[in-house]
Design an enzyme around this catalytic site. Structure first.
Site, PDB file in Angstrom:
ATOM      1  N   TYR A 297       0.935  -1.428   0.255  1.00  0.00           N
ATOM      2  CA  TYR A 297      -0.203   0.083  -0.001  1.00  0.00           C
ATOM      3  C   TYR A 297       0.877   1.132  -0.113  1.00  0.00           C
ATOM      4  O   TYR A 297       1.896   0.604   0.849  1.00  0.00           O
ATOM      5  CB  TYR A 297      -0.847   0.251   1.071  1.00  0.00           C
ATOM      6  CG  TYR A 297      -1.541   1.048   2.070  1.00  0.00           C
ATOM      7  CD1 TYR A 297      -2.734   1.569   0.409  1.00  0.00           C
ATOM      8  CD2 TYR A 297      -1.002   3.059   2.791  1.00  0.00           C
ATOM      9  CE1 TYR A 297      -3.332   2.485   0.838  1.00  0.00           C
ATOM     10  CE2 TYR A 297      -1.480   3.498   2.817  1.00  0.00           C
ATOM     11  CZ  TYR A 297      -2.387   4.455   2.287  1.00  0.00           C
ATOM     12  OH  TYR A 297      -2.964   5.927   2.453  1.00  0.00           O
TER      13      TYR A 297
ATOM     14  N   CYS B  25       2.344  -7.583   1.319  1.00  0.00           N
ATOM     15  CA  CYS B  25       3.994  -8.443   0.971  1.00  0.00           C
ATOM     16  C   CYS B  25       3.691 -10.217   1.407  1.00  0.00           C
ATOM     17  O   CYS B  25       4.453 -10.638   1.467  1.00  0.00           O
ATOM     18  CB  CYS B  25       5.140  -8.054   2.194  1.00  0.00           C
ATOM     19  SG  CYS B  25       5.484  -6.131   1.429  1.00  0.00           S
TER      20      CYS B  25
END
Length: 217
Positions: free
Chosen positions: A76, A177
């Site tokens: 993000y 991730c």
């Protein structure tokens, strides 16, 4: 053209505009027509998918989603997060990508240390992590900075993203991730209220200590 140019923006840069700039700059660096560059900026809220991203890790596409050629999975970007795009020519530095990533990590770790935050690497996990115990936070550790790079003709682009004071709820739309068992943190979440310019200054200071000799190769 040996000196690295620093570009610092204090307005939100749309993600597609940043991609276009990096594409153009990387080509110019490779052609010997432009200096290498470190670009510090912020983006409007956006999710980006790296080359290893899994569709199931996009939980709630509440913001625009962009596919990007950098390494890594979903991340993000948004206001309150300082992004550092690093465009260096590794042709002049031994073409050692592993060393470059290590130096990016150390750059962030050293900048965090100037604010008495101990950033750490973790085997098998990309990014910079903080032990939450000393801060009285729930959970054992959390990520304070993400790292994702791309290389074309041995010129680097993309880079790091450091959480200063973003809305951490915005990370809930993804599995950051691809790591489900650990969350994310920020300077503000750790009780450190700093400004973006203060972080920029720290990054400038820590750059030389990590990259000075590396840049002489």
């Amino acid at each position: 053209m040996n000196e690295v140019e620093w570009r610092i923006d204090d307005t939100l840069i749309p993600y597609p505009d940043a991609l276009a700039h990096m594409e153009e700059r990387v080509a110019a660096i490779h052609a010997g027509l432009a200096r290498e560059q470190v670009w510090l900026l912020e983006h409007p809220p956006v999710y980006t998918a790296g080359t290893s991203a899994h569709r199931e890790d996009l939980l709630d596409p509440r913001f625009p989603v962009f596919q990007t050629g950098r390494g890594g999975q979903f991340t993000y970007h948004g206001p309150g997060q300082r992004v550092g795009y690093v465009m260096l020519d590794l042709n002049r530095r031994g073409r050692d990508l592993r060393r470059f990533v290590f130096n990016l990590e150390q750059w962030v770790i050293d900048a965090l240390a100037l604010f008495n935050i101990k950033g750490e690497r973790r085997d098998g996990r990309v990014g910079i992590w903080v032990d939450l115990g000393p801060y009285g936070r729930t959970g054992k550790e959390a990520k304070i900075a993400a790292i994702g790079v791309r290389v074309r003709r041995w010129v680097t682009f993309h880079g790091v993203a450091i959480n200063v004071e973003p809305d951490l709820a915005h990370f809930e739309g993804i599995i950051p991730c691809g790591i489900r068992e650990h969350g994310v943190t920020s300077f503000a979440d750790l009780g450190q209220y700093i400004t973006i310019p203060e972080l920029d200054s720290a990054l400038s200071v820590s750059w030389g200590g990590v990259f000075e000799e590396y840049l002489k190769i």
